[in-house]
Design an enzyme around this catalytic site. Structure first.
Site, PDB file in Angstrom:
ATOM      1  N   PRO A  10       1.634  -9.136   2.136  1.00 42.32           N
ATOM      2  CG  PRO A  10       0.670  -7.768   3.710  1.00 42.32           C
ATOM      3  CD  PRO A  10       2.378  -8.868   3.398  1.00 42.32           C
ATOM      4  CG  MET A  11       1.113  -7.414  -1.640  1.00 41.90           C
ATOM      5  SD  MET A  11       1.991  -7.017  -3.078  1.00 41.90           S
ATOM      6  CE  MET A  11       3.281  -9.012  -3.576  1.00 41.90           C
ATOM      7  CB  CYS A 101      -3.802   0.023   4.957  1.00 39.54           C
ATOM      8  SG  CYS A 101      -4.964  -0.335   3.921  1.00 39.54           S
ATOM      9  CG  ASN A 202       7.563  -4.707   3.133  1.00 36.62           C
ATOM     10  OD1 ASN A 202       6.494  -3.777   3.488  1.00 36.62           O
ATOM     11  ND2 ASN A 202       7.813  -4.967   2.451  1.00 36.62           N
TER      12      ASN A 202
HETATM   13  C1  LIG Z   1      -1.438  -3.737  -4.584  1.00 36.05           C
HETATM   14  C2  LIG Z   1      -1.491  -4.595  -2.913  1.00 36.05           C
HETATM   15  C3  LIG Z   1      -1.774  -4.550  -2.107  1.00 36.05           C
HETATM   16  C4  LIG Z   1      -1.719  -4.571  -0.664  1.00 36.05           C
HETATM   17  N1  LIG Z   1      -2.527  -5.281   0.279  1.00 36.05           N
HETATM   18  C5  LIG Z   1      -1.788  -4.835   1.647  1.00 36.05           C
HETATM   19  C6  LIG Z   1      -2.461  -5.997   2.319  1.00 36.05           C
HETATM   20  O1  LIG Z   1      -3.287  -5.937   2.366  1.00 36.05           O
HETATM   21  N2  LIG Z   1      -1.582  -6.030   4.317  1.00 36.05           N
HETATM   22  C7  LIG Z   1      -0.591  -4.882   4.358  1.00 36.05           C
HETATM   23  O2  LIG Z   1      -0.352  -5.011   5.122  1.00 36.05           O
HETATM   24  N3  LIG Z   1       0.016  -4.635   3.462  1.00 36.05           N
HETATM   25  C8  LIG Z   1      -0.691  -4.259   1.941  1.00 36.05           C
HETATM   26  N4  LIG Z   1      -0.072  -4.168   0.756  1.00 36.05           N
HETATM   27  C9  LIG Z   1       1.651  -3.331   1.526  1.00 36.05           C
HETATM   28  C10 LIG Z   1       2.192  -4.791   0.625  1.00 36.05           C
HETATM   29  O3  LIG Z   1       2.096  -5.644   1.810  1.00 36.05           O
HETATM   30  C11 LIG Z   1       4.295  -4.120   1.343  1.00 36.05           C
HETATM   31  O4  LIG Z   1       4.127  -3.100   2.776  1.00 36.05           O
HETATM   32  C12 LIG Z   1       4.576  -2.809   0.526  1.00 36.05           C
HETATM   33  O5  LIG Z   1       3.837  -2.873  -1.166  1.00 36.05           O
HETATM   34  C13 LIG Z   1       5.924  -2.650   0.107  1.00 36.05           C
HETATM   35  O6  LIG Z   1       6.936  -3.758  -0.176  1.00 36.05           O
HETATM   36  P1  LIG Z   1       7.833  -3.980  -1.681  1.00 36.05           P
HETATM   37  O7  LIG Z   1       7.956  -3.170  -2.052  1.00 36.05           O
HETATM   38  O8  LIG Z   1       8.049  -5.276  -0.835  1.00 36.05           O
HETATM   39  O9  LIG Z   1       6.465  -3.917  -2.218  1.00 36.05           O
HETATM   40  C14 LIG Z   1      -0.020  -4.243  -0.053  1.00 36.05           C
HETATM   41  C15 LIG Z   1       0.571  -3.221  -1.497  1.00 36.05           C
HETATM   42  C16 LIG Z   1       0.103  -3.633  -2.673  1.00 36.05           C
HETATM   43  C17 LIG Z   1       0.973  -2.932  -3.690  1.00 36.05           C
END
Ligand SMILES: Cc1cc2nc3c(=O)[nH]c(=O)nc-3n(C[C@H](O)[C@H](O)[C@H](O)COP(=O)(O)O)c2cc1C
Length: 315
Positions: A10-11, A101, A202
């Site tokens: 989720p992002m 978050c 993750n």
């Molecule tokens: C722009 C952005 C928005 C995010 N929004 C959420 C969210 O809505 N819910 C959530 O559980 N994590 C959120 N995250 C965290 C990501 O889901 C993930 O845990 C984190 O980016 C690490 O994984 P990665 O290294 O593959 O990016 C967000 C991260 C980013 C960069």
């Protein structure tokens, strides 16, 4: 390495319905988790879920049949439980809870990673949701390793597990770490050793090599990828091809066409300026994987209309 499961993280603000639909058409992933829906003073009504996560109306799936899990963020057990049940009435087939978050705005209202300081409240939230949700609806949680430090990590995991969650996504950093690399996969391995829940690794997985290494360290077979999916929308397909899981390495669509599709599918309520902003935002991620975008970024960012943007892109 066999039978891996790949999730799109989720992002909030960028991995929304349109982006999920584009990525889903490319394929390679098993499911998505939608960006959080925040529960504050009142339960979220069923109607709002249909607007916020439109896949709910399609049995919780993208049009290309990838499951979309609905994520809730909040700290009041009863409101979270009622909201989760409303989400199911709207069509959600899997509920996820955000305990990770890091933003000030969210933590300031008692939601997200700040809850990692209160294992008993984590228990209360998961328990209230699990006991009121229909049995066939899976419930997962997504955590970081802690808030300021990792002292409560195993207590938090035990609280979430004993309250009845089926699955736990672990982003291998504390809130204090922000996004500072590296993610601590060895901590995820420790969680996997003590827990019977499905543990999803993750943090910092960006291609087949990093995924293999993450598997070696954590022993996990389920992985969640976030930023790398924005930087390279073909990453899931490429991982499958590299693991020889029957997908071609050939890209099904050129990047410029993908950006055009994104533009066309962006919600009709957006005006040209808002669409241009979205395109520029995505290019800020794509530049990290595609040298051609990096080279053109300054020019693309200076465009005043989407027409100029696509003329520059295809020049
Ligand atoms: C722009 C952005 C928005 C995010 N929004 C959420 C969210 O809505 N819910 C959530 O559980 N994590 C959120 N995250 C965290 C990501 O889901 C993930 O845990 C984190 O980016 C690490 O994984 P990665 O290294 O593959 O990016 C967000 C991260 C980013 C960069």
């Amino acid at each position: 390495m066999q039978n891996i499961t790949l999730a799109v993280a989720p992002m909030e603000g960028i991995m929304e319905h349109t982006m999920r639909s584009l990525l889903s058409d490319i394929g390679g992933m098993d499911y998505f988790v939608a960006e959080f829906v925040r529960v504050t003073q009142y339960p979220i009504p069923t109607k709002s879920f249909q607007r916020l996560v439109p896949e709910s109306a399609n049995q919780g799936q993208t049009s290309n049949h990838h499951a979309v899990h609905l994520q809730l963020l909040g700290s009041a057990p009863e409101l979270m439980a009622i909201s989760a049940n409303n989400a199911v009435k709207a069509g959600a087939t899997h509920i996820d809870i955000n305990f990770g978050c890091p933003t000030k705005r969210v933590n300031g209202h008692g939601g997200g990673s700040v809850l990692l300081q209160q294992p008993e409240l984590l228990y209360g939230i998961v328990n209230a949701m699990r006991t009121t949700l229909p049995d066939h609806i899976p419930l997962s949680a997504k955590i970081r390793l802690g808030y300021e430090d990792e002292n409560l990590l195993f207590e938090n995991v035990a609280a979430i597990e004993s309250a009845g969650a089926d699955k736990l996504v672990v982003h291998g950093r504390t809130k204090k770490d922000g996004y500072k690399p590296p993610a601590r996969w060895e901590k995820i391995a420790k969680i996997r050793e003590i827990s019977k829940m499905t543990i999803v690794a993750n943090g910092d997985i960006k291609d087949a090599n990093s995924l293999r290494l993450c598997h070696e360290i954590t022993g996990c077979n389920e992985f969640m990828i976030g930023r790398a999916a924005l930087q390279n929308p073909f990453v899931f397909q490429e991982i499958r091809a590299s693991l020889q899981e029957g997908m071609s390495e050939e890209r099904p669509i050129a990047l410029a066409d993908l950006l055009t599709n994104y533009h066309q599918q962006l919600h009709s309520s957006y005006d040209d300026f808002a669409k241009l902003g979205r395109l520029k935002q995505w290019c800020g991620h794509l530049r990290r994987h595609f040298p051609a975008i990096e080279k053109q970024l300054k020019e693309l960012r200076s465009c005043k209309t989407t027409e100029d943007f696509f003329t520059a892109l295809r020049a």
